[in-house]
Design an enzyme around this catalytic site. Structure first.
Site, PDB file in Angstrom:
ATOM      1  N   GLU A 117      39.735  50.323  35.292  1.00 41.83           N
ATOM      2  CA  GLU A 117      38.708  49.835  34.005  1.00 41.83           C
ATOM      3  C   GLU A 117      37.521  50.543  34.214  1.00 41.83           C
ATOM      4  O   GLU A 117      36.728  50.589  35.229  1.00 41.83           O
ATOM      5  CB  GLU A 117      38.579  48.397  33.866  1.00 41.83           C
ATOM      6  CG  GLU A 117      37.784  48.255  32.617  1.00 41.83           C
ATOM      7  CD  GLU A 117      37.801  46.587  32.307  1.00 41.83           C
ATOM      8  OE1 GLU A 117      38.401  45.901  32.998  1.00 41.83           O
ATOM      9  OE2 GLU A 117      37.170  46.327  31.292  1.00 41.83           O
ATOM     10  N   GLU A 124      40.999  40.815  40.361  1.00 41.24           N
ATOM     11  CA  GLU A 124      39.889  41.773  40.299  1.00 41.24           C
ATOM     12  C   GLU A 124      39.375  42.085  41.810  1.00 41.24           C
ATOM     13  O   GLU A 124      39.020  40.992  42.459  1.00 41.24           O
ATOM     14  CB  GLU A 124      38.851  41.286  39.481  1.00 41.24           C
ATOM     15  CG  GLU A 124      39.178  41.572  37.934  1.00 41.24           C
ATOM     16  CD  GLU A 124      38.071  41.039  37.187  1.00 41.24           C
ATOM     17  OE1 GLU A 124      36.885  41.350  37.328  1.00 41.24           O
ATOM     18  OE2 GLU A 124      38.330  40.632  35.920  1.00 41.24           O
ATOM     19  N   LYS A 176      47.092  38.988  38.429  1.00 37.57           N
ATOM     20  CA  LYS A 176      46.075  40.084  38.547  1.00 37.57           C
ATOM     21  C   LYS A 176      44.927  39.498  39.280  1.00 37.57           C
ATOM     22  O   LYS A 176      44.494  38.445  38.869  1.00 37.57           O
ATOM     23  CB  LYS A 176      46.117  41.039  37.044  1.00 37.57           C
ATOM     24  CG  LYS A 176      44.738  41.851  37.248  1.00 37.57           C
ATOM     25  CD  LYS A 176      44.733  42.786  36.029  1.00 37.57           C
ATOM     26  CE  LYS A 176      44.053  42.375  34.883  1.00 37.57           C
ATOM     27  NZ  LYS A 176      42.665  42.078  35.120  1.00 37.57           N
ATOM     28  N   ASP A 181      46.072  36.521  34.713  1.00 36.36           N
ATOM     29  CA  ASP A 181      44.805  36.968  35.412  1.00 36.36           C
ATOM     30  C   ASP A 181      44.472  35.681  36.341  1.00 36.36           C
ATOM     31  O   ASP A 181      44.519  34.643  35.675  1.00 36.36           O
ATOM     32  CB  ASP A 181      43.710  37.102  34.484  1.00 36.36           C
ATOM     33  CG  ASP A 181      43.302  38.736  34.261  1.00 36.36           C
ATOM     34  OD1 ASP A 181      43.668  39.436  35.085  1.00 36.36           O
ATOM     35  OD2 ASP A 181      42.633  38.986  33.334  1.00 36.36           O
ATOM     36  N   ASP A 186      42.250  37.137  31.365  1.00 31.05           N
ATOM     37  CA  ASP A 186      41.001  35.960  31.205  1.00 31.05           C
ATOM     38  C   ASP A 186      40.159  36.403  30.143  1.00 31.05           C
ATOM     39  O   ASP A 186      39.298  35.573  29.596  1.00 31.05           O
ATOM     40  CB  ASP A 186      40.519  35.773  32.360  1.00 31.05           C
ATOM     41  CG  ASP A 186      39.842  37.059  33.105  1.00 31.05           C
ATOM     42  OD1 ASP A 186      40.070  37.863  32.635  1.00 31.05           O
ATOM     43  OD2 ASP A 186      39.271  36.672  34.342  1.00 31.05           O
ATOM     44  N   SER A 187      40.445  37.499  29.474  1.00 36.30           N
ATOM     45  CA  SER A 187      39.503  37.972  28.261  1.00 36.30           C
ATOM     46  C   SER A 187      39.706  36.970  27.194  1.00 36.30           C
ATOM     47  O   SER A 187      38.842  36.797  26.181  1.00 36.30           O
ATOM     48  CB  SER A 187      39.969  39.374  27.760  1.00 36.30           C
ATOM     49  OG  SER A 187      41.342  39.466  27.795  1.00 36.30           O
TER      50      SER A 187
HETATM   51  O1  KIV Z   1      41.168  40.155  31.037  1.00 37.55           O
HETATM   52  C1  KIV Z   1      41.655  41.214  30.335  1.00 37.55           C
HETATM   53  O2  KIV Z   1      42.084  41.216  29.160  1.00 37.55           O
HETATM   54  C2  KIV Z   1      41.747  42.292  31.045  1.00 37.55           C
HETATM   55  C3  KIV Z   1      41.904  43.587  30.533  1.00 37.55           C
HETATM   56  C4  KIV Z   1      40.673  44.134  30.181  1.00 37.55           C
HETATM   57  C5  KIV Z   1      42.634  44.617  31.507  1.00 37.55           C
HETATM   58  O3  KIV Z   1      41.605  42.233  32.390  1.00 37.55           O
END
Ligand code: KIV
Length: 263
Positions: free
Chosen positions: A181, A114, A112, A83, A44-45
């Protein structure tokens, strides 16, 4: 062509070889990144480096589905993780409904999530319903507003113990691997030793089971800020700007197009 990884081969890699994970947001880059990486994360970056927002929190499920499908087109032979964005897994039922949507609308291999022990019951619910989950502990980008910034974790004894509790809770809940992280290297090492699934680091030192970086950071394309843990493998922004300047100069001086570019 290397063989596509599975959750089984990812788990088996622990203690044998380091896992290489990288983010991708589109087919163009996914195709370029795939040959050298084991796992592609549609992080989600993308909401920051691709959509230009200040943090990841406004990423939507629709956005993640769109980008995951684009990446899947470019990296047909990669193990793909998407994510789950902020607000889409606040309770087990909502998390399962949203996860099923991503699984049905994309060919993603895993999701993924968090969070640590506090999210274990949600992850267990997903895992027991056929969703493969990668955990994410330590610095949680989706908590940036509630924590008032990006805070390195594992500095106090209490935080160290919590991280180990988090990792163990996620393993028990059924994750096949987890990202750690922004954690002190010596603590990340202990966390990786405390579980039997691979722990993939970002800003967590080298004594973990693999590394993940955001592709636009490591290629030097994202100029807004560079976290300490990022190594820039090229100065992408300078290369792109210089190429576009050359194009612009040549158009203005009639140097481009030449006969070879003309029908
Ligand atoms: O969103 C993302 O790119 C991430 C990485 C920083 C692991 O979660």
């Amino acid at each position: 062509m290397t063989k596509k990884m599975t959750i089984t081969s990812i788990k088996k890699s622990k203690g044998v070889s380091k896992l290489v994970m990288i983010t991708a947001y589109d087919a163009l880059f996914a195709r370029l990144l795939e040959p050298s990486c084991d796992i592609i994360l549609v992080g989600d970056s993308l909401n920051m480096s691709f959509a230009g927002r200040a943090d990841t929190l406004s990423a939507t499920l629709e956005q993640m589905i769109y980008h995951t499908n684009a990446v899947a087109q470019g990296a047909k032979n990669s193990f793909l993780i998407c994510d789950m964005p902020f607000g889409t897994y606040t309770n087990p039922e909502e998390a399962l409904k949203n996860s099923i949507k991503v699984f049905q609308e994309t060919p993603v291999d895993a999701l993924k999530i968090e969070g640590g022990a506090d999210k274990a019951h949600i992850i267990a619910h997903l895992c027991s319903n056929g969703i493969a989950v990668c955990g994410h502990i330590g610095l949680l980008p989706q908590a940036v507003r509630s924590e008032g910034g990006y805070k390195v974790k594992g500095k106090s004894q209490e935080e160290q113990e919590q991280l180990i509790r988090d990792a163990k809770a996620l393993e028990k809940a059924g994750v096949f691997c987890m990202v750690i992280e922004g954690v002190k290297a010596d603590v990340a090492k202990e966390v990786a030793k405390s579980v039997n699934v691979p722990v993939i680091g970002i800003g967590a030192g080298r004594d973990v089971d693999g590394q993940v970086l955001v592709f636009s950071d490591m290629l030097g394309l994202f100029e807004e800020f560079t976290p300490k843990f990022v190594k820039k493998y090229m100065d992408g922004a300078a290369l792109v700007k210089s190429a576009i300047k050359s194009y612009s100069d040549e158009v203005r001086t009639l140097e481009f197009p030449q006969d070879i570019h003309t029908y």
